[in-house]
Design a protein around this motif. Structure first.
Motif, short mmCIF file in Angstrom:
data_model
loop_
_atom_site.label_atom_id
_atom_site.label_comp_id
_atom_site.label_asym_id
_atom_site.label_seq_id
_atom_site.Cartn_x
_atom_site.Cartn_y
_atom_site.Cartn_z
N LEU A 140 -6.02 -22.88 28.25
CA LEU A 140 -5.29 -21.66 28.59
C LEU A 140 -5.88 -21.02 29.84
CD1 LEU A 140 -4.77 -19.80 25.20
CD2 LEU A 140 -3.05 -20.95 26.57
N ARG A 141 -5.01 -20.55 30.71
CA ARG A 141 -5.43 -19.86 31.91
C ARG A 141 -4.80 -18.46 31.90
NH1 ARG A 141 -8.92 -22.74 31.63
NH2 ARG A 141 -9.14 -24.74 32.63
N ARG A 142 -5.66 -17.49 31.80
CA ARG A 142 -5.23 -16.10 31.77
C ARG A 142 -6.05 -15.31 32.79
NH1 ARG A 142 -1.78 -18.51 29.70
NH2 ARG A 142 -0.96 -18.30 27.60
N LEU B 144 -8.39 -9.93 31.35
CA LEU B 144 -8.01 -10.10 29.94
C LEU B 144 -9.08 -10.88 29.19
CD1 LEU B 144 -4.19 -10.98 30.02
CD2 LEU B 144 -5.25 -8.94 29.05
N ILE B 145 -9.55 -11.96 29.78
CA ILE B 145 -10.56 -12.80 29.13
C ILE B 145 -11.88 -12.06 28.96
CG2 ILE B 145 -11.90 -14.95 29.31
CD1 ILE B 145 -8.88 -15.27 28.59
N GLU C 87 0.42 -15.05 21.14
CA GLU C 87 -0.13 -14.83 22.48
C GLU C 87 0.82 -15.36 23.55
OE1 GLU C 87 -2.19 -15.26 26.20
OE2 GLU C 87 -1.46 -16.95 25.01
N GLU D 272 2.12 -13.32 26.68
CA GLU D 272 1.94 -13.80 28.05
C GLU D 272 3.27 -13.83 28.79
OE1 GLU D 272 0.08 -15.36 31.50
OE2 GLU D 272 -0.56 -14.08 29.85
N ARG E 240 4.07 -10.35 29.73
CA ARG E 240 3.23 -9.91 30.84
C ARG E 240 3.76 -10.45 32.16
NH1 ARG E 240 -0.67 -11.59 34.15
NH2 ARG E 240 -0.68 -13.71 33.31
N THR E 241 4.03 -11.74 32.21
CA THR E 241 4.46 -12.35 33.46
C THR E 241 5.85 -11.91 33.88
OG1 THR E 241 5.21 -14.34 32.31
CG2 THR E 241 2.96 -14.36 33.21
N HIS F 237 -2.36 -7.60 23.57
CA HIS F 237 -2.69 -8.90 24.13
C HIS F 237 -4.20 -9.17 23.99
CE1 HIS F 237 -1.41 -11.90 27.51
NE2 HIS F 237 -2.06 -12.50 26.54
N LEU G 131 -6.05 -12.08 21.78
CA LEU G 131 -7.01 -13.00 22.40
C LEU G 131 -8.36 -12.96 21.68
CD1 LEU G 131 -6.22 -12.42 26.18
CD2 LEU G 131 -5.89 -14.55 24.90
#
Length: 96
Positions: free
Chosen positions: A11-13, A17-18, A57, A61, A64-65, A76, A80
């Motif tokens: 996953l790429r966030r 957020l991470i 999630e 996502e 969000r996008t 969110h 996560l």
């Protein structure tokens, strides 16, 4: 179950957020937080719980996008955190 973990690792966030989720991970308590997200009386095992959280999630996502007005950053990050917590428990159970 390794496939779930590899998908999770891929996953790429956004970094923010991470970082927020990693910070909150220290306070994650499965018995307290997971029922709030999954709405279940009996908690599923970590693998099925992680799959449901990942589905949730993915919706967040997408919101969000697409700059959806109903998007919640707080929610969110909470999802996560739960995903990271369940992945940690799943890894521990697989290595035992």
């Amino acid at each position: 179950m390794n496939d779930i973990l590899s998908h999770m690792a891929a996953l790429r966030r956004p970094r923010l957020l991470i970082h927020a989720a990693r910070f909150g991970l220290m306070e994650y308590r499965r018995n307290t937080h997971l029922p709030r997200h999954l709405g279940m009386g009996t908690l599923p095992r970590s693998g099925p719980a992680l799959m449901r959280l990942m589905d949730m999630e993915l919706i967040l996502e997408s919101q969000r996008t697409h700059r959806d007005a109903g998007y919640s950053v707080e929610r969110h990050v909470e999802i996560l955190i739960a995903m990271m917590g369940e992945a940690r428990l799943l890894r521990a159970s697989l290595s035992a």
